[in-house]
Design an enzyme around this catalytic site. Structure first.
Site, PDB file in Angstrom:
ATOM      1  N   GLY A 214      44.976  34.297  34.572  1.00  0.00           N
ATOM      2  CA  GLY A 214      46.001  34.544  33.560  1.00  0.00           C
ATOM      3  C   GLY A 214      47.394  34.281  34.069  1.00  0.00           C
ATOM      4  O   GLY A 214      48.223  33.671  33.370  1.00  0.00           O
TER       5      GLY A 214
ATOM      6  N   TYR B 155      27.857  41.738  33.268  1.00  0.00           N
ATOM      7  CA  TYR B 155      29.023  40.852  33.129  1.00  0.00           C
ATOM      8  C   TYR B 155      28.642  39.581  32.355  1.00  0.00           C
ATOM      9  O   TYR B 155      29.347  39.175  31.419  1.00  0.00           O
ATOM     10  CB  TYR B 155      29.544  40.486  34.517  1.00  0.00           C
ATOM     11  CG  TYR B 155      30.594  39.404  34.521  1.00  0.00           C
ATOM     12  CD1 TYR B 155      31.922  39.691  34.227  1.00  0.00           C
ATOM     13  CD2 TYR B 155      30.261  38.085  34.821  1.00  0.00           C
ATOM     14  CE1 TYR B 155      32.887  38.705  34.216  1.00  0.00           C
ATOM     15  CE2 TYR B 155      31.217  37.089  34.819  1.00  0.00           C
ATOM     16  CZ  TYR B 155      32.538  37.398  34.524  1.00  0.00           C
ATOM     17  OH  TYR B 155      33.493  36.415  34.506  1.00  0.00           O
TER      18      TYR B 155
END
Length: 247
Positions: free
Chosen positions: A14, A140
Protein backbone atom coordinates in the site's frame (compact mmCIF):
# COMPACT_ATOMS: atom_id res chain seq x y z
CA UNK A 1 -5.88 15.29 -12.30
CA UNK A 2 -7.23 11.97 -11.00
CA UNK A 3 -7.57 10.88 -7.39
CA UNK A 4 -6.92 7.43 -5.94
CA UNK A 5 -7.86 6.20 -2.48
CA UNK A 6 -5.67 3.37 -1.21
CA UNK A 7 -6.31 1.36 1.95
CA UNK A 8 -3.52 -0.01 4.12
CA UNK A 9 -0.77 2.50 3.29
CA UNK A 10 1.32 2.36 6.45
CA UNK A 11 3.79 -0.13 4.95
CA UNK A 12 4.43 -2.68 2.21
CA UNK A 13 2.40 -2.77 -0.97
CA UNK A 14 0.00 0.00 0.00
CA UNK A 15 2.77 2.43 0.88
CA UNK A 16 4.68 1.79 -2.34
CA UNK A 17 1.48 2.03 -4.38
CA UNK A 18 0.73 5.43 -2.84
CA UNK A 19 4.23 6.61 -3.72
CA UNK A 20 3.90 5.30 -7.28
CA UNK A 21 0.58 7.01 -8.01
CA UNK A 22 1.92 10.25 -6.56
CA UNK A 23 5.00 10.01 -8.78
CA UNK A 24 2.67 9.66 -11.78
CA UNK A 25 1.00 12.97 -10.93
CA UNK A 26 -2.15 11.71 -9.23
CA UNK A 27 -3.81 12.97 -6.07
CA UNK A 28 -3.39 10.25 -3.44
CA UNK A 29 -5.58 9.62 -0.43
CA UNK A 30 -3.43 7.32 1.68
CA UNK A 31 -5.45 5.67 4.42
CA UNK A 32 -4.15 3.92 7.52
CA UNK A 33 -5.56 2.83 10.83
CA UNK A 34 -3.02 5.10 12.52
CA UNK A 35 -1.74 7.71 10.01
CA UNK A 36 2.06 8.12 9.88
CA UNK A 37 3.33 11.32 8.30
CA UNK A 38 6.91 10.06 8.17
CA UNK A 39 6.41 7.39 5.50
CA UNK A 40 5.17 9.47 2.55
CA UNK A 41 6.54 12.54 0.75
CA UNK A 42 5.41 15.96 1.87
CA UNK A 43 3.06 17.04 -0.91
CA UNK A 44 -0.16 18.94 -1.48
CA UNK A 45 -1.27 15.94 -3.58
CA UNK A 46 -1.11 13.47 -0.68
CA UNK A 47 -3.71 13.35 2.07
CA UNK A 48 -3.36 11.04 5.07
CA UNK A 49 -6.76 9.85 6.27
CA UNK A 50 -7.46 7.53 9.23
CA UNK A 51 -9.43 4.46 8.20
CA UNK A 52 -10.27 1.09 9.73
CA UNK A 53 -12.05 -0.94 7.05
CA UNK A 54 -13.70 -3.13 9.70
CA UNK A 55 -15.65 -0.19 11.13
CA UNK A 56 -18.55 1.31 9.13
CA UNK A 57 -18.29 4.68 10.90
CA UNK A 58 -14.60 4.90 9.99
CA UNK A 59 -15.35 4.15 6.34
CA UNK A 60 -18.07 6.79 6.24
CA UNK A 61 -15.84 9.43 7.86
CA UNK A 62 -12.90 8.65 5.56
CA UNK A 63 -14.96 8.95 2.39
CA UNK A 64 -16.59 12.15 3.62
CA UNK A 65 -13.14 13.64 4.25
CA UNK A 66 -11.81 12.43 0.88
CA UNK A 67 -14.42 13.82 -1.50
CA UNK A 68 -14.83 12.37 -5.02
CA UNK A 69 -12.35 9.70 -6.09
CA UNK A 70 -11.62 8.06 -9.43
CA UNK A 71 -10.02 4.81 -8.25
CA UNK A 72 -10.37 2.73 -5.10
CA UNK A 73 -7.50 0.37 -4.29
CA UNK A 74 -8.51 -2.19 -1.68
CA UNK A 75 -5.13 -3.19 -0.34
CA UNK A 76 -5.57 -3.40 3.45
CA UNK A 77 -5.12 -6.94 4.68
CA UNK A 78 -3.87 -9.25 7.41
CA UNK A 79 -1.48 -12.16 6.96
CA UNK A 80 -1.69 -15.49 8.77
CA UNK A 81 0.56 -18.56 8.88
CA UNK A 82 -0.52 -21.51 10.95
CA UNK A 83 -2.05 -24.96 11.04
CA UNK A 84 -5.78 -24.59 10.55
CA UNK A 85 -6.46 -27.19 13.25
CA UNK A 86 -4.84 -24.88 15.80
CA UNK A 87 -6.31 -21.62 14.52
CA UNK A 88 -9.11 -20.25 16.74
CA UNK A 89 -12.25 -19.38 14.84
CA UNK A 90 -12.02 -15.91 16.37
CA UNK A 91 -8.75 -15.47 14.48
CA UNK A 92 -10.30 -16.78 11.26
CA UNK A 93 -13.11 -14.25 11.65
CA UNK A 94 -10.57 -11.47 12.30
CA UNK A 95 -8.83 -12.31 9.02
CA UNK A 96 -12.10 -12.31 7.09
CA UNK A 97 -13.27 -9.06 8.72
CA UNK A 98 -10.33 -7.18 7.19
CA UNK A 99 -9.38 -9.15 4.09
CA UNK A 100 -12.88 -9.94 2.86
CA UNK A 101 -15.68 -8.03 4.57
CA UNK A 102 -13.63 -4.84 4.94
CA UNK A 103 -12.82 -4.91 1.24
CA UNK A 104 -16.48 -5.48 0.39
CA UNK A 105 -17.60 -2.69 2.70
CA UNK A 106 -15.19 -0.20 1.13
CA UNK A 107 -16.35 -1.18 -2.34
CA UNK A 108 -20.01 -0.87 -1.44
CA UNK A 109 -19.40 2.56 0.08
CA UNK A 110 -17.81 4.05 -3.07
CA UNK A 111 -20.14 2.52 -5.65
CA UNK A 112 -22.87 5.17 -5.40
CA UNK A 113 -20.49 7.92 -6.54
CA UNK A 114 -18.99 5.75 -9.29
CA UNK A 115 -22.42 4.77 -10.58
CA UNK A 116 -23.69 8.35 -10.46
CA UNK A 117 -20.70 9.56 -12.51
CA UNK A 118 -20.81 6.54 -14.81
CA UNK A 119 -17.10 5.98 -14.26
CA UNK A 120 -14.66 4.60 -11.72
CA UNK A 121 -12.30 1.73 -11.03
CA UNK A 122 -12.08 -0.70 -8.12
CA UNK A 123 -8.79 -2.59 -7.76
CA UNK A 124 -8.81 -5.46 -5.26
CA UNK A 125 -5.43 -6.78 -4.11
CA UNK A 126 -5.54 -10.50 -3.34
CA UNK A 127 -2.64 -12.99 -3.46
CA UNK A 128 -0.93 -15.57 -5.64
CA UNK A 129 -2.15 -18.06 -3.02
CA UNK A 130 -5.38 -17.93 -5.02
CA UNK A 131 -3.45 -19.22 -8.03
CA UNK A 132 -1.61 -21.99 -6.19
CA UNK A 133 -2.87 -22.58 -2.63
CA UNK A 134 -0.12 -23.55 -0.20
CA UNK A 135 -0.12 -25.29 3.19
CA UNK A 136 -0.36 -23.41 6.50
CA UNK A 137 -2.26 -20.47 5.01
CA UNK A 138 -5.72 -22.04 4.65
CA UNK A 139 -7.71 -19.30 6.41
CA UNK A 140 -5.78 -16.52 4.69
CA UNK A 141 -6.21 -18.17 1.28
CA UNK A 142 -9.93 -18.62 1.88
CA UNK A 143 -10.30 -14.92 2.67
CA UNK A 144 -8.59 -14.00 -0.59
CA UNK A 145 -10.36 -16.65 -2.68
CA UNK A 146 -13.67 -15.14 -1.60
CA UNK A 147 -12.59 -11.77 -2.99
CA UNK A 148 -11.57 -13.36 -6.30
CA UNK A 149 -15.09 -14.69 -6.83
CA UNK A 150 -16.65 -11.49 -5.55
CA UNK A 151 -14.58 -9.38 -7.94
CA UNK A 152 -15.23 -11.55 -10.97
CA UNK A 153 -18.97 -11.34 -10.40
CA UNK A 154 -18.95 -7.63 -9.58
CA UNK A 155 -17.06 -6.83 -12.77
CA UNK A 156 -20.05 -8.11 -14.78
CA UNK A 157 -22.56 -6.38 -12.50
CA UNK A 158 -20.97 -2.94 -12.85
CA UNK A 159 -20.20 -3.09 -16.56
CA UNK A 160 -23.62 -1.51 -17.16
CA UNK A 161 -22.43 1.63 -15.34
CA UNK A 162 -18.97 1.86 -16.93
CA UNK A 163 -17.31 0.95 -13.63
CA UNK A 164 -14.32 -1.35 -14.02
CA UNK A 165 -13.32 -3.90 -11.37
CA UNK A 166 -9.87 -5.49 -11.36
CA UNK A 167 -7.79 -8.00 -9.41
CA UNK A 168 -4.08 -7.68 -8.61
CA UNK A 169 -2.51 -10.94 -7.40
CA UNK A 170 0.88 -10.36 -5.72
CA UNK A 171 3.37 -13.16 -5.38
CA UNK A 172 5.41 -14.02 -2.29
CA UNK A 173 7.11 -10.95 -0.88
CA UNK A 174 9.61 -11.74 1.90
CA UNK A 175 10.40 -8.03 2.35
CA UNK A 176 6.82 -7.12 3.28
CA UNK A 177 5.33 -6.97 6.78
CA UNK A 178 3.03 -9.98 6.15
CA UNK A 179 4.47 -11.97 9.06
CA UNK A 180 5.91 -9.26 11.32
CA UNK A 181 2.61 -7.40 11.63
CA UNK A 182 0.81 -10.59 12.57
CA UNK A 183 3.37 -12.24 14.86
CA UNK A 184 1.17 -12.05 17.96
CA UNK A 185 -1.81 -13.38 16.02
CA UNK A 186 0.20 -16.38 14.82
CA UNK A 187 1.67 -17.35 18.18
CA UNK A 188 0.90 -20.96 19.03
CA UNK A 189 -0.56 -21.81 15.63
CA UNK A 190 2.07 -24.47 14.86
CA UNK A 191 1.42 -27.24 17.41
CA UNK A 192 4.07 -29.91 17.99
CA UNK A 193 2.66 -32.54 15.58
CA UNK A 194 2.86 -29.98 12.75
CA UNK A 195 6.34 -28.67 13.63
CA UNK A 196 8.48 -30.91 11.35
CA UNK A 197 6.21 -30.23 8.37
CA UNK A 198 6.12 -26.50 9.12
CA UNK A 199 9.91 -26.37 9.28
CA UNK A 200 10.12 -27.84 5.77
CA UNK A 201 7.54 -25.36 4.48
CA UNK A 202 9.30 -22.37 6.06
CA UNK A 203 12.66 -23.58 4.73
CA UNK A 204 11.19 -23.57 1.21
CA UNK A 205 9.98 -19.99 1.76
CA UNK A 206 13.55 -18.90 2.54
CA UNK A 207 14.77 -20.12 -0.87
CA UNK A 208 12.03 -19.17 -3.36
CA UNK A 209 12.67 -19.48 -7.07
CA UNK A 210 11.36 -15.94 -7.53
CA UNK A 211 9.92 -13.24 -5.28
CA UNK A 212 7.70 -10.20 -5.48
CA UNK A 213 8.71 -6.78 -4.23
CA UNK A 214 6.66 -3.71 -3.41
CA UNK A 215 7.43 -2.03 -6.74
CA UNK A 216 6.07 -5.06 -8.64
CA UNK A 217 2.74 -4.72 -6.88
CA UNK A 218 2.58 -0.93 -7.21
CA UNK A 219 3.14 -1.25 -10.95
CA UNK A 220 0.54 -4.01 -11.15
CA UNK A 221 -2.03 -1.83 -9.40
CA UNK A 222 -1.14 1.07 -11.70
CA UNK A 223 -1.67 -1.09 -14.79
CA UNK A 224 -4.97 -2.41 -13.48
CA UNK A 225 -6.26 1.05 -12.55
CA UNK A 226 -5.51 2.38 -16.02
CA UNK A 227 -6.61 -0.65 -18.03
CA UNK A 228 -9.69 0.04 -20.16
CA UNK A 229 -10.14 -3.52 -21.45
CA UNK A 230 -12.18 -6.38 -19.99
CA UNK A 231 -9.07 -7.96 -18.47
CA UNK A 232 -9.75 -8.95 -14.87
CA UNK A 233 -6.56 -10.41 -13.37
CA UNK A 234 -3.13 -8.80 -13.05
CA UNK A 235 -0.54 -11.10 -11.42
CA UNK A 236 2.24 -9.01 -9.89
CA UNK A 237 5.79 -10.28 -9.46
CA UNK A 238 7.77 -12.88 -11.39
CA UNK A 239 6.54 -15.78 -9.22
CA UNK A 240 2.88 -14.73 -9.53
CA UNK A 241 3.21 -14.38 -13.31
CA UNK A 242 4.75 -17.86 -13.53
CA UNK A 243 1.95 -19.34 -11.40
CA UNK A 244 -0.72 -17.63 -13.50
CA UNK A 245 0.84 -18.94 -16.71
CA UNK A 246 1.08 -22.45 -15.29
CA UNK A 247 -2.54 -22.35 -14.20
Amino acid sequence: MKTVLITGCSSGYGLETARHFHAQGWNVIATMRKPREDVLPKSNRIWLVPLDVTKPQSIEAALKASGPIDVLVNNAGLGLFGAFEATPMATVREIFETNTFGMMAMTQAVLPQFRARNSGVVVNVTSSATLAPMPLVAAYTASKMAIEGFTASLAHELEEFNVRVKLVEPGYGPTTSFTSNGAARMEGLIPEPYAPFAQRVFAAFTQPAAVTNEADVAQGVWRAANDSTERLRFPAGADAVALAQAK
